[in-house]
Design an enzyme around this catalytic site. Structure first.
Site, PDB file in Angstrom:
ATOM      1  N   SER A 198     126.135  52.733  -8.220  1.00  0.00           N
ATOM      2  CA  SER A 198     126.137  53.275  -9.057  1.00  0.00           C
ATOM      3  C   SER A 198     125.210  52.818 -10.948  1.00  0.00           C
ATOM      4  O   SER A 198     124.916  51.819 -10.690  1.00  0.00           O
ATOM      5  CB  SER A 198     126.838  54.290  -9.827  1.00  0.00           C
ATOM      6  OG  SER A 198     127.206  55.607 -10.873  1.00  0.00           O
ATOM      7  N   ASP A 225     120.640  57.164 -14.453  1.00  0.00           N
ATOM      8  CA  ASP A 225     121.314  55.667 -13.782  1.00  0.00           C
ATOM      9  C   ASP A 225     120.937  55.540 -12.291  1.00  0.00           C
ATOM     10  O   ASP A 225     119.825  55.708 -11.499  1.00  0.00           O
ATOM     11  CB  ASP A 225     122.946  55.742 -13.488  1.00  0.00           C
ATOM     12  CG  ASP A 225     123.553  57.225 -12.468  1.00  0.00           C
ATOM     13  OD1 ASP A 225     122.950  57.516 -11.532  1.00  0.00           O
ATOM     14  OD2 ASP A 225     124.610  56.764 -12.422  1.00  0.00           O
ATOM     15  N   ASP A 255     121.591  55.100  -8.742  1.00  0.00           N
ATOM     16  CA  ASP A 255     121.720  55.774  -7.773  1.00  0.00           C
ATOM     17  C   ASP A 255     121.212  57.507  -7.921  1.00  0.00           C
ATOM     18  O   ASP A 255     121.088  58.826  -7.336  1.00  0.00           O
ATOM     19  CB  ASP A 255     122.999  55.970  -7.154  1.00  0.00           C
ATOM     20  CG  ASP A 255     124.191  56.568  -8.084  1.00  0.00           C
ATOM     21  OD1 ASP A 255     123.713  56.474  -9.296  1.00  0.00           O
ATOM     22  OD2 ASP A 255     124.905  56.914  -7.467  1.00  0.00           O
ATOM     23  N   ASP A 273     122.678  60.193  -9.501  1.00  0.00           N
ATOM     24  CA  ASP A 273     124.197  61.102 -10.295  1.00  0.00           C
ATOM     25  C   ASP A 273     124.188  61.415 -11.358  1.00  0.00           C
ATOM     26  O   ASP A 273     124.325  62.778 -11.887  1.00  0.00           O
ATOM     27  CB  ASP A 273     124.420  61.222  -8.714  1.00  0.00           C
ATOM     28  CG  ASP A 273     125.421  59.812  -9.201  1.00  0.00           C
ATOM     29  OD1 ASP A 273     125.400  59.072 -10.451  1.00  0.00           O
ATOM     30  OD2 ASP A 273     126.675  59.472  -8.645  1.00  0.00           O
TER      31      ASP A 273
END
Length: 461
Positions: A104, A249, A251, A253
């Site tokens: 993340s 970010d 990834d 999400d």
């Protein structure tokens, strides 16, 4: 080196000795545990896999695929993808679970295995404990040579995910096209660099200035979308006379926006704005976690709906959303969960809903931001020694403020009219996080300092 095992997966820094960092040994062990758990739980020998663009991604991907094949599991490999894309692919592929290889917002030396159930949602606390127990017992039964799993490469989910976003009734492509937005994006050289330009094109946004959209994992700045890390896009939005900036970010999400004057919309307000738009068109309840801004509650109650707070963590937010039939929810870190699409934080869904909202609003993004209740969150922490009884400490603070409205579903949150303070113990280190919110920075800081002073008095520091 660091290795953190938790109920939501395993994360750590690459390298070091086995058990101390995210080494090949640890990756294989936990992949084998999760793969075995999926087969034991569902009888389904199919798992969807996707990853962000981290430098270590290919190495981790190869180890995970080989381990799953060794268990006789068929792997649907999406390659470079996003967390929400893997989430929507799991049920679409009738898989027993999913693995996302991403740490993340953590820096480049980190990677992680995020674990999904057959619904494409993060596994529960109880499920996570079963996986951890299985990893420690190493009770794995690998397949013989004639029953090894196949690997199916599938690169269709970029388009499938975008199509699902465009099909949402509250996404108005015509309104977005007509608004003729000029947008600057920062995708930190991860997979947002593939997905966000493609989404914007599909939404009819033709004027896009791309910053860091090469998915090579070389993050140009700290990848957490906080104001101190976004100075470059702030300047670029002003230089380009753009209508707004969009930041995700690694990834994809988490989502935040930059105003046309280079100021921050505020990641806490990503959910507030999207919820405002959804509530204007769909009656229903909202949820965020206890550490998120009160502004969502204000906007929800103004719409005649009910707001509920959950414990921190996406799985807790989702559980509370299901329990209260919420139509929109998420976390104050820029995470939008819109059940009409799926129960997971999804920046693609967030961008489409936000741009529709801004287009219909018809004024600048800074004017939109000014239309919401103004709050400021102060984030502090106090470091304790490992032997201190944190639970007892929180109990004593609770006792001191028992005349105020308070919640103990996740640490201790105390409310004072329209201000609040939330104390949470860290799961990984001997600290208490202290978040406070008020109508201005000074009041929020003073509230936090008062609680810190109370803690020091209790501890006789």
């Amino acid at each position: 080196m660091t290795l953190i095992k938790s109920i939501s997966g395993i994360r750590g820094t690459i390298g070091g000795r086995a058990g101390d960092g995210l080494t090949p040994f640890d990756i294989v062990k936990f992949t084998a545990a999760f793969g075995s758990w999926v087969v034991n739980k569902t009888g389904n020998k199919r798992i969807v896999l996707g990853r962000d663009a981290r430098i270590s991604g290919e190495m981790v991907n190869n180890l995970v695929i080989g381990t799953l094949q060794g268990l006789g599991i068929e792997v649907i490999d999406l390659g470079l993808s996003t967390t929400p894309t893997v989430e929507v692919a799991v049920p679409d592929e009738n898989a027993g679970g999913g693995i996302i290889l991403t740490a993340s917002h953590n820096p480049k030396q980190w990677n992680a295995l995020k674990l999904l159930n057959a619904k494409g949602e993060f596994i529960s606390d109880a499920d996570g404990k079963e996986v951890l127990d299985l990893a420690e017992s190493a009770d794995f039964d690998f397949a013989d040579v004639d029953k090894l799993g196949k690997v199916i490469k599938n690169d269709t989910y970029l388009q499938k995910h975008i199509d699902k976003v465009l099909a949402l009734p509250l996404v108005d492509v015509e309104a977005i096209k007509k608004a003729d937005f000029k947008v600057v994006i920062d995708c930190v050289n991860s997979t947002g660099g593939i997905f966000i330009p493609a989404l914007l094109k599909a939404l009819g946004v033709s004027k896009v200035v791309e910053l860091y959209c090469t998915p090579d994992g070389h993050f140009p700045h700290n990848p957490e979308p906080l104001p101190e890390n976004l100075t470059e896009i702030s300047k670029e939005v002003q230089k380009q006379n753009a209508d707004l900036g969009i930041v995700v970010d690694p990834d994809v999400d988490r989502l935040c926006f930059v105003n046309e004057d280079g100021s921050m919309f505020g990641e806490e307000y990503t959910l507030v704005a999207v919820a405002d738009y959804v509530l204007k068109n769909t009656p229903g309840n909202t949820v965020s976690n206890l550490s998120s801004t009160r502004a969502l509650r204000d906007v929800t109650e103004a719409a005649g709906a009910e707001y509920n707070a959950s414990a921190v963590g996406e799985v807790n937010v989702v559980n509370k959303m299901k329990a209260t039939n919420a139509i929109i929810g998420g976390e104050g870190n820029g995470g939008i969960i819109y059940p009409e699409s799926h129960y997971g934080r999804d920046a693609l869904v967030g961008i489409a809903l936000f741009l529709t909202h801004l287009a219909k609003f018809g004024k600048s993004i800074s004017v939109l931001r000014a239309s919401y209740p103004q709050y400021h969150i102060s984030k502090n922490k106090i470091t304790l020694t490992p032997e201190m009884d944190i639970d007892n400490l929180l109990k004593q603070v609770e006792e001191k403020y028992k005349s105020q409205p308070y919640s103990t579903i996740d640490g201790l949150k105390i409310e004072f009219d329209k201000t609040w303070v939330h104390l949470r113990r860290s799961n990984t280190e001997p600290i208490i996080r202290i978040y406070s919110e008020a109508e201005n920075e000074t009041i929020a800081e003073n509230l936090a300092n008062k609680i810190i002073s109370d803690i020091k008095e209790i501890l006789h520091l």
